[in-house]
Design a protein around this motif. Sequence first.
Motif, PDB file in Angstrom:
ATOM      1  N   GLU A  75     -46.444 -30.200 -75.546  1.00 40.20           N
ATOM      2  CA  GLU A  75     -47.092 -31.469 -75.909  1.00 40.20           C
ATOM      3  C   GLU A  75     -47.905 -32.023 -74.737  1.00 40.20           C
ATOM      4  O   GLU A  75     -49.025 -32.510 -74.913  1.00 40.20           O
ATOM      5  CB  GLU A  75     -46.028 -32.509 -76.297  1.00 40.20           C
ATOM      6  N   THR A  76     -47.339 -31.940 -73.538  1.00 36.89           N
ATOM      7  CA  THR A  76     -48.016 -32.490 -72.359  1.00 36.89           C
ATOM      8  C   THR A  76     -49.275 -31.701 -72.031  1.00 36.89           C
ATOM      9  O   THR A  76     -50.327 -32.281 -71.728  1.00 36.89           O
ATOM     10  CB  THR A  76     -47.053 -32.502 -71.160  1.00 36.89           C
ATOM     11  N   TYR A  77     -49.191 -30.370 -72.087  1.00 37.39           N
ATOM     12  CA  TYR A  77     -50.377 -29.552 -71.807  1.00 37.39           C
ATOM     13  C   TYR A  77     -51.484 -29.827 -72.828  1.00 37.39           C
ATOM     14  O   TYR A  77     -52.665 -29.897 -72.464  1.00 37.39           O
ATOM     15  CB  TYR A  77     -50.019 -28.071 -71.801  1.00 37.39           C
ATOM     16  N   ARG A  78     -51.107 -29.986 -74.074  1.00 40.72           N
ATOM     17  CA  ARG A  78     -52.119 -30.280 -75.098  1.00 40.72           C
ATOM     18  C   ARG A  78     -52.782 -31.631 -74.808  1.00 40.72           C
ATOM     19  O   ARG A  78     -54.000 -31.774 -74.932  1.00 40.72           O
ATOM     20  CB  ARG A  78     -51.496 -30.251 -76.490  1.00 40.72           C
ATOM     21  N   ARG A  79     -51.977 -32.608 -74.393  1.00 38.04           N
ATOM     22  CA  ARG A  79     -52.525 -33.924 -74.049  1.00 38.04           C
ATOM     23  C   ARG A  79     -53.483 -33.823 -72.862  1.00 38.04           C
ATOM     24  O   ARG A  79     -54.500 -34.531 -72.802  1.00 38.04           O
ATOM     25  CB  ARG A  79     -51.370 -34.886 -73.724  1.00 38.04           C
ATOM     26  N   LEU A  80     -53.183 -32.922 -71.931  1.00 37.91           N
ATOM     27  CA  LEU A  80     -54.004 -32.771 -70.731  1.00 37.91           C
ATOM     28  C   LEU A  80     -55.195 -31.831 -70.942  1.00 37.91           C
ATOM     29  O   LEU A  80     -56.008 -31.654 -70.042  1.00 37.91           O
ATOM     30  CB  LEU A  80     -53.143 -32.248 -69.573  1.00 37.91           C
ATOM     31  N   GLY A  81     -55.266 -31.210 -72.116  1.00 37.94           N
ATOM     32  CA  GLY A  81     -56.365 -30.297 -72.391  1.00 37.94           C
ATOM     33  C   GLY A  81     -56.216 -28.935 -71.734  1.00 37.94           C
ATOM     34  O   GLY A  81     -57.211 -28.236 -71.486  1.00 37.94           O
ATOM     35  N   ILE A  82     -54.986 -28.541 -71.446  1.00 35.60           N
ATOM     36  CA  ILE A  82     -54.721 -27.244 -70.816  1.00 35.60           C
ATOM     37  C   ILE A  82     -54.349 -26.241 -71.902  1.00 35.60           C
ATOM     38  O   ILE A  82     -53.454 -26.503 -72.715  1.00 35.60           O
ATOM     39  CB  ILE A  82     -53.593 -27.375 -69.776  1.00 35.60           C
ATOM     40  N   PRO A  83     -55.037 -25.081 -71.967  1.00 33.64           N
ATOM     41  CA  PRO A  83     -54.758 -24.126 -73.044  1.00 33.64           C
ATOM     42  C   PRO A  83     -53.367 -23.508 -72.948  1.00 33.64           C
ATOM     43  O   PRO A  83     -52.813 -23.362 -71.860  1.00 33.64           O
ATOM     44  CB  PRO A  83     -55.845 -23.059 -72.861  1.00 33.64           C
ATOM     45  N   ILE A  84     -52.830 -23.174 -74.114  1.00 40.09           N
ATOM     46  CA  ILE A  84     -51.547 -22.474 -74.202  1.00 40.09           C
ATOM     47  C   ILE A  84     -51.851 -20.984 -74.366  1.00 40.09           C
ATOM     48  O   ILE A  84     -52.429 -20.571 -75.370  1.00 40.09           O
ATOM     49  CB  ILE A  84     -50.703 -22.983 -75.383  1.00 40.09           C
ATOM     50  N   LEU A  85     -51.468 -20.202 -73.361  1.00 33.08           N
ATOM     51  CA  LEU A  85     -51.755 -18.769 -73.385  1.00 33.08           C
ATOM     52  C   LEU A  85     -50.827 -18.021 -74.341  1.00 33.08           C
ATOM     53  O   LEU A  85     -51.198 -17.022 -74.936  1.00 33.08           O
ATOM     54  CB  LEU A  85     -51.624 -18.208 -71.969  1.00 33.08           C
ATOM     55  N   GLY A  86     -49.600 -18.512 -74.477  1.00 26.72           N
ATOM     56  CA  GLY A  86     -48.633 -17.858 -75.362  1.00 26.72           C
ATOM     57  C   GLY A  86     -47.259 -18.459 -75.194  1.00 26.72           C
ATOM     58  O   GLY A  86     -47.065 -19.401 -74.406  1.00 26.72           O
ATOM     59  N   ARG A  87     -46.304 -17.909 -75.943  1.00 25.09           N
ATOM     60  CA  ARG A  87     -44.939 -18.438 -75.938  1.00 25.09           C
ATOM     61  C   ARG A  87     -43.938 -17.299 -75.888  1.00 25.09           C
ATOM     62  O   ARG A  87     -44.172 -16.248 -76.478  1.00 25.09           O
ATOM     63  CB  ARG A  87     -44.667 -19.248 -77.219  1.00 25.09           C
ATOM     64  N   VAL A  88     -42.823 -17.560 -75.246  1.00 23.78           N
ATOM     65  CA  VAL A  88     -41.672 -16.663 -75.332  1.00 23.78           C
ATOM     66  C   VAL A  88     -40.816 -17.152 -76.495  1.00 23.78           C
ATOM     67  O   VAL A  88     -40.417 -18.317 -76.536  1.00 23.78           O
ATOM     68  CB  VAL A  88     -40.859 -16.661 -74.022  1.00 23.78           C
ATOM     69  N   GLU A  89     -40.591 -16.285 -77.466  1.00 24.84           N
ATOM     70  CA  GLU A  89     -39.856 -16.659 -78.687  1.00 24.84           C
ATOM     71  C   GLU A  89     -38.449 -16.052 -78.667  1.00 24.84           C
ATOM     72  O   GLU A  89     -38.248 -14.956 -78.146  1.00 24.84           O
ATOM     73  CB  GLU A  89     -40.603 -16.140 -79.931  1.00 24.84           C
ATOM     74  N   ALA A  90     -37.477 -16.765 -79.257  1.00 22.14           N
ATOM     75  CA  ALA A  90     -36.114 -16.243 -79.386  1.00 22.14           C
ATOM     76  C   ALA A  90     -36.151 -14.914 -80.154  1.00 22.14           C
ATOM     77  O   ALA A  90     -36.987 -14.752 -81.043  1.00 22.14           O
ATOM     78  CB  ALA A  90     -35.243 -17.253 -80.125  1.00 22.14           C
ATOM     79  N   PRO A  91     -35.273 -13.966 -79.794  1.00 21.66           N
ATOM     80  CA  PRO A  91     -34.165 -14.075 -78.837  1.00 21.66           C
ATOM     81  C   PRO A  91     -34.571 -13.913 -77.372  1.00 21.66           C
ATOM     82  O   PRO A  91     -33.716 -13.840 -76.494  1.00 21.66           O
ATOM     83  CB  PRO A  91     -33.247 -12.934 -79.266  1.00 21.66           C
ATOM     84  N   GLY A  92     -35.878 -13.860 -77.110  1.00 23.20           N
ATOM     85  CA  GLY A  92     -36.326 -13.779 -75.726  1.00 23.20           C
ATOM     86  C   GLY A  92     -36.017 -15.050 -74.959  1.00 23.20           C
ATOM     87  O   GLY A  92     -36.108 -16.149 -75.511  1.00 23.20           O
ATOM     88  N   GLN A  93     -35.646 -14.892 -73.697  1.00 27.03           N
ATOM     89  CA  GLN A  93     -35.397 -16.038 -72.816  1.00 27.03           C
ATOM     90  C   GLN A  93     -36.015 -15.743 -71.451  1.00 27.03           C
ATOM     91  O   GLN A  93     -35.790 -14.677 -70.881  1.00 27.03           O
ATOM     92  CB  GLN A  93     -33.894 -16.269 -72.627  1.00 27.03           C
ATOM     93  N   VAL A  94     -36.789 -16.703 -70.967  1.00 26.43           N
ATOM     94  CA  VAL A  94     -37.267 -16.663 -69.579  1.00 26.43           C
ATOM     95  C   VAL A  94     -37.321 -18.096 -69.088  1.00 26.43           C
ATOM     96  O   VAL A  94     -37.848 -18.974 -69.779  1.00 26.43           O
ATOM     97  CB  VAL A  94     -38.670 -16.018 -69.439  1.00 26.43           C
ATOM     98  N   GLU A  95     -36.752 -18.355 -67.907  1.00 28.85           N
ATOM     99  CA  GLU A  95     -36.866 -19.659 -67.274  1.00 28.85           C
ATOM    100  C   GLU A  95     -37.746 -19.539 -66.035  1.00 28.85           C
ATOM    101  O   GLU A  95     -37.733 -18.517 -65.342  1.00 28.85           O
ATOM    102  CB  GLU A  95     -35.475 -20.201 -66.903  1.00 28.85           C
ATOM    103  N   GLY A  96     -38.508 -20.613 -65.756  1.00 26.92           N
ATOM    104  CA  GLY A  96     -39.461 -20.581 -64.658  1.00 26.92           C
ATOM    105  C   GLY A  96     -38.833 -20.300 -63.308  1.00 26.92           C
ATOM    106  O   GLY A  96     -39.467 -19.713 -62.431  1.00 26.92           O
ATOM    107  N   GLY A  97     -37.581 -20.703 -63.143  1.00 29.04           N
ATOM    108  CA  GLY A  97     -36.891 -20.454 -61.880  1.00 29.04           C
ATOM    109  C   GLY A  97     -36.658 -18.987 -61.592  1.00 29.04           C
ATOM    110  O   GLY A  97     -36.321 -18.616 -60.466  1.00 29.04           O
ATOM    111  N   ASP A  98     -36.811 -18.142 -62.611  1.00 33.60           N
ATOM    112  CA  ASP A  98     -36.679 -16.694 -62.417  1.00 33.60           C
ATOM    113  C   ASP A  98     -38.010 -16.015 -62.136  1.00 33.60           C
ATOM    114  O   ASP A  98     -38.058 -14.802 -61.950  1.00 33.60           O
ATOM    115  CB  ASP A  98     -36.042 -16.048 -63.662  1.00 33.60           C
ATOM    116  N   CYS A  99     -39.119 -16.782 -62.119  1.00 36.21           N
ATOM    117  CA  CYS A  99     -40.455 -16.203 -62.000  1.00 36.21           C
ATOM    118  C   CYS A  99     -41.034 -16.435 -60.605  1.00 36.21           C
ATOM    119  O   CYS A  99     -41.109 -17.574 -60.148  1.00 36.21           O
ATOM    120  CB  CYS A  99     -41.392 -16.828 -63.044  1.00 36.21           C
ATOM    121  N   VAL A 100     -41.437 -15.356 -59.962  1.00 40.91           N
ATOM    122  CA  VAL A 100     -42.014 -15.430 -58.617  1.00 40.91           C
ATOM    123  C   VAL A 100     -43.309 -14.629 -58.583  1.00 40.91           C
ATOM    124  O   VAL A 100     -43.304 -13.418 -58.866  1.00 40.91           O
ATOM    125  CB  VAL A 100     -41.032 -14.876 -57.552  1.00 40.91           C
ATOM    126  N   TRP A 101     -44.418 -15.298 -58.269  1.00 42.78           N
ATOM    127  CA  TRP A 101     -45.683 -14.587 -58.037  1.00 42.78           C
ATOM    128  C   TRP A 101     -45.614 -13.922 -56.671  1.00 42.78           C
ATOM    129  O   TRP A 101     -45.609 -14.596 -55.640  1.00 42.78           O
ATOM    130  CB  TRP A 101     -46.873 -15.555 -58.079  1.00 42.78           C
TER     131      TRP A 101
END
Length: 290
Positions: free
Chosen positions: A108-134
């Motif tokens: 909702e916040t990204y849409r309000r800010l005009g930032i595109p949504i590239l995609g979604r992780v759908e159940a049963p998939g799980q990923v949390e940002g704290g596990d992601c490192v560039w």
Amino acid sequence: MSAFGSQSMAAPLRRVLMRSAANAMRDAIRAAWHYGPGFNPAKAASQHAVLAQLVAASGAEIEWIEDKADGLSDSVFTHDPSLMTDRGALILSMGKPLRASEPSLHEETYRRLGIPILGRVEAPGQVEGGDCVWVDARTLAIGRGVRSNQEGIQQVSNLLTPLGISVYGFDLPLWQGEEACLHLMSVISPLADDLALVYSPLLPAPFYQMLKARGIRLVEGDAEEFAASNGLSLNVLPTSPFKVIAVAGFPKTKAAMEAAGCAVEIFEADALCIACEGGPTCLTRPILRQ
């Protein structure tokens, strides 16, 4: 179109997503959220406000998720429900059931800010940002543990591989059990593109080898401070290369970063970060780093 893009962990922070703790944590039931005995909602809110002041003073613009009393206490940890790329946001899927509705707040916040949504992780998939490192702009490492699973990692890979980004999953140890939270970012905090603070005993060995092969210098966090803080001594936020915000109370880890050339700002966070198992990185979701 709003400015966005972040495929670096330490490039100068220009724009960041945060959520105030004032309402979100006000009525939190400590046991339900797995918060420690030091949790105090009023104190947590004031400590969060100090962090926000430090972030703003670094030059970053803070975008606030709507502050309402929806009972989503962990929603102040905005790093986890989404991931930003140079092409738009990925809406993630939470491994902690109490956090299941947070990704929709981000969308909702990204849409309000005009930032595109590239995609979604759908159940049963799980990923949390704290596990992601560039690791670099073309390499994303994801910790596979109690909060992010292989199905989720595969979905992220399917979304990012066409953009020329390689996604690697690395197994995390259980450490203190599935109720506690060991993310990949619990054991590494990048300080610059070629420098990272680590607790190497819990680093996945192949990830350690990747970091060394890429020429990334590793600063060892103090083992006693890591244990005493349940890993929060390692959770530091770079506002630009070699400039970081860290939780107060861990002088040896601070000194190790300073010896590696970093300027370290600290803030008191016993009621917020230490009690609730999330540090300054967890409390921020970079929208733009450049």
